[in-house]
Write an enzyme that holds these catalytic residues in place. Sequence first.
Site, PDB file in Angstrom:
ATOM      1  N   HIS A  25       0.811  -1.216   0.000  1.00 19.25           N
ATOM      2  CA  HIS A  25       0.000   0.000   0.000  1.00 19.25           C
ATOM      3  C   HIS A  25       0.847   1.271   0.000  1.00 19.25           C
ATOM      4  CE1 HIS A  25       0.452  -0.363   4.506  1.00 19.25           C
ATOM      5  NE2 HIS A  25       0.554   0.950   4.390  1.00 19.25           N
ATOM      6  N   ASP A  48       0.130  -7.622   1.082  1.00 20.01           N
ATOM      7  CA  ASP A  48       0.534  -6.248   1.396  1.00 20.01           C
ATOM      8  C   ASP A  48       2.054  -6.141   1.504  1.00 20.01           C
ATOM      9  OD1 ASP A  48       0.189  -3.543   1.778  1.00 20.01           O
ATOM     10  OD2 ASP A  48      -0.122  -3.698   3.940  1.00 20.01           O
ATOM     11  N   GLY A  68       3.195   6.136   8.351  1.00 18.01           N
ATOM     12  CA  GLY A  68       4.570   6.375   7.908  1.00 18.01           C
ATOM     13  C   GLY A  68       5.512   5.278   8.354  1.00 18.01           C
ATOM     14  N   ASN A  69       5.126   4.545   9.416  1.00 16.43           N
ATOM     15  CA  ASN A  69       5.912   3.385   9.852  1.00 16.43           C
ATOM     16  C   ASN A  69       5.726   2.183   8.934  1.00 16.43           C
ATOM     17  OD1 ASN A  69       5.787   4.423  13.126  1.00 16.43           O
ATOM     18  ND2 ASN A  69       7.621   3.397  12.386  1.00 16.43           N
ATOM     19  N   SER A  70       4.698   2.225   8.095  1.00 14.52           N
ATOM     20  CA  SER A  70       4.399   1.089   7.224  1.00 14.52           C
ATOM     21  C   SER A  70       5.617   0.698   6.402  1.00 14.52           C
ATOM     22  CB  SER A  70       3.235   1.426   6.288  1.00 14.52           C
ATOM     23  OG  SER A  70       2.044   1.579   6.999  1.00 14.52           O
ATOM     24  N   GLY A  94      -5.395 -27.230  -2.708  1.00 13.76           N
ATOM     25  CA  GLY A  94      -6.719 -27.564  -3.220  1.00 13.76           C
ATOM     26  C   GLY A  94      -7.717 -28.018  -2.182  1.00 13.76           C
ATOM     27  N   VAL A  95      -7.877 -27.228  -1.102  1.00  9.11           N
ATOM     28  CA  VAL A  95      -8.854 -27.575  -0.068  1.00  9.11           C
ATOM     29  C   VAL A  95      -9.633 -26.340   0.354  1.00  9.11           C
ATOM     30  CG1 VAL A  95      -7.489 -29.489   0.862  1.00  9.11           C
ATOM     31  CG2 VAL A  95      -7.195 -27.187   1.813  1.00  9.11           C
TER      32      VAL A  95
END
Length: 485
Positions: free
Chosen positions: A127, A157, A230-232, A289-290
């Site tokens: 993001h 993300d 801003g820490n992202s 595939g479950v």
Amino acid sequence: MMFRRFVGTLLIASFVFAPLAAEAQESVRDTLSQLLRGTASTEQPVQRKVPFNNEEVLLSYAPLVKKIAPAVVNVYASTRVEVRSPFMGDPFFERFFSFPQMPPRVQSSLGSGVLVDASGFVVTNYHVISGADEVRVALADGREFAAKIVLQDEGLDLAVLKVEADEKFPAAALGDSDALEVGDLVLAIGNPFGVGQTTTSGIVSAVARSLGGIGDVGYFIQTDAAINPGNSGGALVNMAGEVIGINTAIYSRSGGSIGIGFAIPANLVRAVVESAKKGLDHFERPYIGVDVDRVTQDIAHALGMARPAGALITNIAKDSPAEKAGIEPGDIVVSVDGKQVDTPESLDYRLATLPLGSTARIDVLRNGETKTLSLLIEKASEGQGVELLIEGRGPFAGAKVSDLTPALIQRMRLPVNRTGVVITDIARNSPAARVGLRPGDIIRELNGETITSAEQLKRIAEGDGRMWRFAIDRGGRIIEQILRY
């Protein structure tokens, strides 16, 4: 009597300390402290402890910060946005007025990132750089470099950048996030609110935290170290100086930190970085595939389990790795390679950290007994599906549709064993959007015909007609509509 013993111990200690070197004295003091607290042991020394005396309280995180801070960078992303008059596109106003071309407006976003390789690979959040036309990275010493987006994954993300410079960069080591325990000390380093590089401290508040709506895997480290906008993309660091998480989200009603922050575990980050180094532009998720569900208290009680834990297998795709491994509907997956599985999210996480082509040991609970199965970790097949845009004036105009394949089912998180055609995207303000169609809707029938391919759906949907009858599968619920359009 106890008091005399205490005095005797102090007297012995004073005689012993005198001839010893400073290092030895410190060791003896530490041992004496343990004796006085009754915690001395001949076993291996305890790795974790709380401060006991003034000297320990005055210890500093500065050496850790000096080690990691040079590898934590600021990420600047800019996007050019076309500026349009609100009257552009209106036939009435365009008949009488001409609208000059306006210069594009530049939107900027600011986040953090971590250099994880000396060659210039940077991990940040998706993001932070989503839709960016230009990305620049600023090091802690003030230098700035252009960066190229080499991998981005909206579901996780996460994004990986490559600094476009021919030099060696300070890099941080990724630690083992599975070794974390609640209560461990951690540091969060990033650039909150754009004020500059900032370090905050806290503890691990929870591990294996499941969060709805944030990431496909939904498996996070929770910390009370202050994390703000801003820490992202910044680093969550353990006391060994290793990055054990990438800060990604906060829980807040005001927009500021209230001590509930979340980080993506380093073991998952490592798998994404390895994909980027292989030249992939996306992270290839393992496919088994479950369909899985949570183990409720009622299910646990019926199966004689001590507590509700594990991932309940509800459905298995035909010819899938799970079917080949011998997994059956009703099985409860309790561990992967010896690591505990408590929820469906933890099963997703355990599988996502395994390399493609490897074989995992899966422990399942079946009829009250634990069985160990070997599961081959594969990627989902892309199949022969094609994506088509429906045009014309009908109610499906503006929708992109595709044949269902295992890869698309996995990417859109649809139930396995579905067949037909799925809507993958819808243009804003299109007829499809106005009638309420959504990405993820599976078209079952249209105007009396059972839909089996995207080409068939496009042919029917672009035809002339005033009455439209269709049936869609939305989250397992069949919705039938008749429209006069």
